[in-house]
Design a protein around this motif. Structure first.
Motif, PDB file in Angstrom:
ATOM      1  N   PRO A 103       0.817  -1.219   0.000  1.00  0.00           N
ATOM      2  CA  PRO A 103       0.000   0.000   0.000  1.00  0.00           C
ATOM      3  C   PRO A 103       0.848   1.265   0.000  1.00  0.00           C
ATOM      4  N   PHE A 104       0.284   2.338  -0.530  1.00  0.00           N
ATOM      5  CA  PHE A 104       0.920   3.648  -0.480  1.00  0.00           C
ATOM      6  C   PHE A 104      -0.159   4.713  -0.425  1.00  0.00           C
ATOM      7  N   ALA A 105       0.219   5.924  -0.026  1.00  0.00           N
ATOM      8  CA  ALA A 105      -0.706   7.052   0.023  1.00  0.00           C
ATOM      9  C   ALA A 105       0.017   8.289  -0.471  1.00  0.00           C
ATOM     10  N   VAL A 106      -0.666   9.102  -1.255  1.00  0.00           N
ATOM     11  CA  VAL A 106      -0.099  10.360  -1.724  1.00  0.00           C
ATOM     12  C   VAL A 106      -1.065  11.486  -1.380  1.00  0.00           C
ATOM     13  N   ALA A 107      -0.516  12.579  -0.852  1.00  0.00           N
ATOM     14  CA  ALA A 107      -1.331  13.719  -0.452  1.00  0.00           C
ATOM     15  C   ALA A 107      -1.446  14.694  -1.603  1.00  0.00           C
ATOM     16  N   MET A 108      -2.636  15.220  -1.831  1.00  0.00           N
ATOM     17  CA  MET A 108      -2.883  16.192  -2.888  1.00  0.00           C
ATOM     18  C   MET A 108      -3.031  17.554  -2.231  1.00  0.00           C
ATOM     19  N   SER A 109      -2.004  18.408  -2.327  1.00  0.00           N
ATOM     20  CA  SER A 109      -2.092  19.737  -1.726  1.00  0.00           C
ATOM     21  C   SER A 109      -2.751  20.684  -2.708  1.00  0.00           C
ATOM     22  N   GLY A 110      -3.599  21.569  -2.189  1.00  0.00           N
ATOM     23  CA  GLY A 110      -4.303  22.488  -3.062  1.00  0.00           C
ATOM     24  C   GLY A 110      -3.562  23.777  -3.305  1.00  0.00           C
ATOM     25  N   GLY A 111      -2.877  24.302  -2.325  1.00  0.00           N
ATOM     26  CA  GLY A 111      -2.200  25.578  -2.490  1.00  0.00           C
ATOM     27  C   GLY A 111      -1.127  25.760  -1.455  1.00  0.00           C
ATOM     28  N   VAL A 112      -0.692  26.976  -1.261  1.00  0.00           N
ATOM     29  CA  VAL A 112       0.390  27.265  -0.332  1.00  0.00           C
ATOM     30  C   VAL A 112      -0.193  27.500   1.055  1.00  0.00           C
ATOM     31  N   SER A 113       0.118  26.637   1.999  1.00  0.00           N
ATOM     32  CA  SER A 113      -0.410  26.801   3.355  1.00  0.00           C
ATOM     33  C   SER A 113       0.700  26.714   4.400  1.00  0.00           C
ATOM     34  N   PHE A 114       1.962  26.820   3.964  1.00  0.00           N
ATOM     35  CA  PHE A 114       3.059  26.775   4.915  1.00  0.00           C
ATOM     36  C   PHE A 114       3.245  28.137   5.576  1.00  0.00           C
ATOM     37  N   THR A 115       3.443  28.139   6.885  1.00  0.00           N
ATOM     38  CA  THR A 115       3.827  29.361   7.573  1.00  0.00           C
ATOM     39  C   THR A 115       5.110  29.097   8.365  1.00  0.00           C
ATOM     40  N   ARG A 116       5.004  28.421   9.481  1.00  0.00           N
ATOM     41  CA  ARG A 116       6.198  28.128  10.273  1.00  0.00           C
ATOM     42  C   ARG A 116       6.396  26.642  10.523  1.00  0.00           C
ATOM     43  N   GLU A 117       5.333  25.880  10.605  1.00  0.00           N
ATOM     44  CA  GLU A 117       5.466  24.478  10.952  1.00  0.00           C
ATOM     45  C   GLU A 117       5.053  23.608   9.775  1.00  0.00           C
ATOM     46  N   ASN A 118       5.585  22.424   9.765  1.00  0.00           N
ATOM     47  CA  ASN A 118       5.180  21.438   8.781  1.00  0.00           C
ATOM     48  C   ASN A 118       3.842  20.865   9.214  1.00  0.00           C
ATOM     49  N   VAL A 119       2.777  21.237   8.516  1.00  0.00           N
ATOM     50  CA  VAL A 119       1.452  20.840   8.963  1.00  0.00           C
ATOM     51  C   VAL A 119       0.863  19.718   8.124  1.00  0.00           C
ATOM     52  N   TYR A 120       1.592  19.229   7.145  1.00  0.00           N
ATOM     53  CA  TYR A 120       1.056  18.126   6.363  1.00  0.00           C
ATOM     54  C   TYR A 120       1.144  16.827   7.144  1.00  0.00           C
ATOM     55  N   PRO A 121       0.196  15.916   6.954  1.00  0.00           N
ATOM     56  CA  PRO A 121       0.163  14.696   7.766  1.00  0.00           C
ATOM     57  C   PRO A 121       1.195  13.672   7.316  1.00  0.00           C
ATOM     58  N   SER A 122       1.551  12.784   8.233  1.00  0.00           N
ATOM     59  CA  SER A 122       2.358  11.617   7.913  1.00  0.00           C
ATOM     60  C   SER A 122       1.435  10.409   7.813  1.00  0.00           C
ATOM     61  N   PHE A 123       1.873   9.386   7.043  1.00  0.00           N
ATOM     62  CA  PHE A 123       1.028   8.231   6.756  1.00  0.00           C
ATOM     63  C   PHE A 123       1.745   6.946   7.165  1.00  0.00           C
ATOM     64  N   SER A 124       0.950   5.948   7.526  1.00  0.00           N
ATOM     65  CA  SER A 124       1.496   4.623   7.819  1.00  0.00           C
ATOM     66  C   SER A 124       0.404   3.582   7.576  1.00  0.00           C
ATOM     67  N   PHE A 125       0.832   2.318   7.495  1.00  0.00           N
ATOM     68  CA  PHE A 125      -0.090   1.217   7.261  1.00  0.00           C
ATOM     69  C   PHE A 125       0.188   0.098   8.244  1.00  0.00           C
ATOM     70  N   SER A 126      -0.859  -0.609   8.595  1.00  0.00           N
ATOM     71  CA  SER A 126      -0.743  -1.828   9.379  1.00  0.00           C
ATOM     72  C   SER A 126      -1.840  -2.776   8.914  1.00  0.00           C
ATOM     73  N   GLY A 127      -1.417  -3.887   8.297  1.00  0.00           N
ATOM     74  CA  GLY A 127      -2.418  -4.792   7.741  1.00  0.00           C
ATOM     75  C   GLY A 127      -3.218  -4.100   6.655  1.00  0.00           C
ATOM     76  N   ASN A 128      -4.540  -4.142   6.792  1.00  0.00           N
ATOM     77  CA  ASN A 128      -5.434  -3.520   5.818  1.00  0.00           C
ATOM     78  C   ASN A 128      -5.919  -2.143   6.265  1.00  0.00           C
ATOM     79  N   THR A 129      -5.179  -1.511   7.170  1.00  0.00           N
ATOM     80  CA  THR A 129      -5.611  -0.225   7.723  1.00  0.00           C
ATOM     81  C   THR A 129      -4.593   0.864   7.404  1.00  0.00           C
ATOM     82  N   PHE A 130      -5.100   2.002   6.955  1.00  0.00           N
ATOM     83  CA  PHE A 130      -4.301   3.191   6.670  1.00  0.00           C
ATOM     84  C   PHE A 130      -4.466   4.169   7.828  1.00  0.00           C
TER      85      PHE A 130
END
Length: 371
Positions: free
Chosen positions: A51-78
Motif C-alpha cells: 500500500p501507499f498514500a499520496v497527499a494532494m495539496s491544493g495551495g500554499v499553506s506553509f507558515t512556520r510548521e510542517n502541517v502536512y500529515p504523515s502516513f502509515s499502514f498496518s495490515g489492511n488499515t491506513f
C-alpha cells in the motif's frame, strides 16, 4: 498473452495488462476544521499489493510548521497523523485529499459479494482493473515554456503555468523536464483561467516542459463508441477505452528534504517517463552569525559586546523533479535565499530556525511513452 485494448481506427494500444494502471483504491478527504490529530481507514483491497498514500495539496499553506500529515499502514488499515498537537487551531490540520493505492502485486482479491471484475496479467499476476479500484485516464496534455512573471518567492528563477480548470479534485498532473528541476507550488487564477504553477530551476525563458493531466474517467467528457466498464456496486466508471490509461511505473520511496535535498532513482531505458508530484515539498530555514573583519566568529557563549557585523541568512528551497534519460532526479529549486548584514554592536545570534519543512516522499513515476 496479455489483455490489450486498441483503438480500432489507428491500432494504437490504449491499455494492456502488462502495465500498472489500476492501483488506486480510494480518495479520502481528511483534516479540516475541528478534525482530530489522528485517523484511520480500513479497506480490504489493501491486501492485493504494497500500500501507499499520496497527499494532494491544493495551495500554499506553509507558515512556520510542517502541517502536512504523515502516513502509515498496518495490515489492511491506513493511518494518518498531523504533527501539531492541538485540534483547536484548524490551520494545524489543513484539509487534504489523499489518494490511497497499492503497488500492483499478485495477491488474490479479497472475498466480495456479487459479481466480480478483475483483469490481471497472466504472466506476472499483476492485478490491473478491479472492482472497487480507481483507474486514472488521460484528460489532456501539452507543452508549456518557462516565464519570469509570477515568480515564486523573492528569488524564484522562473515558472511554468499549466492550464488546469478541473471538473473534479482528483486530477494528477505529470510533468517532464529534461534539463532542470520543476517544483510544484500551488495554483493561480489569471483572467478567469486556473493554472497549476511550478517553480523552475532555470533563469532562461522559453524552455519547454511537457505535461499530461490524468483524471477519473467519470470526469472526462468523451463521445463515440468504446468499451466502458463500471463498478456494479457504485456504478462509477472504472475504464473508458476512448482515453489512454495512466501507466504507473513506480511509487518510489524517496526522502529528500532539509538535510539531503537531492535523490534519484533509475528505470529501464527505452521508455519515456514523467513525474506526478502530488504535494509541495521543500523547506525554509534561517541562521544568524557574527563576523569581525569579514571572518566568522565562532560563538563560544561568551559574547564580548564588541563591534561586529551581524548576518542573517534565509535559506528557502522547493524540491522538484527532472528526468535525466531513464533516471528521475529530485533537486532543489531556490526560491527565497536572502543574506542581510548589519554593522554595529550586534546582539547574540539566535540559533538556527527551521520555519517549515516538508520532505519529498510521495512521487508517482509514470510511463508516458507514445501518449
Amino acid at each position: 498473452m496479455p489483455v490489450i485494448f486498441r483503438d480500432r481506427n489507428t491500432g494504437r494500444t490504449l491499455f494492456d495488462t502488462t502495465t500498472r494502471s489500476g492501483s488506486f483504491i480510494a480518495a479520502l478527504d481528511i483534516g479540516g476544521a475541528g478534525s482530530a490529530q489522528d485517523g484511520s481507514f480500513g479497506h480490504p483491497l489493501l491486501a492485493i499489493g504494497t500500500p501507499f498514500a499520496v497527499a494532494m495539496s491544493g495551495g500554499v499553506s506553509f507558515t512556520r510548521e510542517n502541517v502536512y500529515p504523515s502516513f502509515s499502514f498496518s495490515g489492511n488499515t491506513f493511518y494518518w497523523h498531523y504533527p501539531m498537537a492541538s485540534a483547536g487551531a484548524d490551520w494545524q490540520h489543513p484539509p487534504c485529499r489523499v489518494l490511497l493505492g497499492v503497488k500492483p502485486g499478485s495477491g488474490p482479491l479479497p472475498p466480495m459479494t456479487g459479481p466480480k471484475l478483475c483483469i490481471r496479467d497472466q504472466n506476472t499476476g499483476i492485478i490491473q482493473l478491479f472492482r472497487g479500484g480507481l483507474c486514472f485516464q488521460l484528460a489532456g496534455k501539452g507543452t508549456v515554456t518557462t516565464r519570469t512573471d509570477y515568480r515564486v518567492g523573492n528569488t524564484g528563477r522562473s515558472v511554468i503555468l499549466i492550464p488546469n480548470n478541473p471538473s473534479g479534485t482528483t486530477r494528477l498532473i505529470a510533468v517532464r523536464s529534461t534539463s532542470f528541476a520543476v517544483a510544484k507550488w500551488g495554483s493561480i487564477t489569471i483572467g478567469g483561467q486556473v493554472y497549476a504553477i511550478y517553480s523552475c530551476g532555470t533563469t532562461a525563458t522559453g524552455q519547454p516542459v511537457d505535461y499530461w493531466i490524468f483524471d477519473l474517467p467519470e470526469n472526462i467528457p468523451t463521445g463515440g463508441d468504446g468499451l466502458r466498464l463500471k463498478d456494479p456496486d457504485s456504478l462509477r466508471m472504472l475504464y473508458n477505452s476512448n482515453c489512454d490509461a495512466l501507466r504507473i511505473m513506480d511509487v518510489p520511496t524517496l526522502n529528500a528534504g532539509l538535510y539531503n535535498s537531492s535523490a534519484s532513482v533509475s528505470y529501464p531505458s527505452g521508455r519515456t517517463y514523467a513525474v506526478v508530484q502530488p504535494t509541495i515539498a521543500g523547506y525554509n530555514s534561517s541562521t544568524e552569525a557574527l563576523y569581525r573583519d569579514g571572518l566568522l566568529i565562532l560563538d563560544d557563549g561568551n559574547y564580548d559586546g564588541s563591534y561586529h557585523t551581524w548576518a542573517r541568512q534565509n535559506d528557502g528551497k522547493l524540491l522538484g523533479t527532472w528526468v535525466d534519460g531513464a533516471t528521475v532526479r529530485v533537486d532543489p529549486v531556490s526560491f527565497d535565499d536572502v543574506i542581510g548584514q548589519t554593522p554595529g554592536y550586534a546582539p547574540q545570534p539566535d540559533p538556527a530556525t527551521v520555519y517549515w519543512s516538508n520532505p519529498m516522499t510521495n512521487l508517482i513515476v509514470v510511463d508516458v511513452t507514445d501518449l
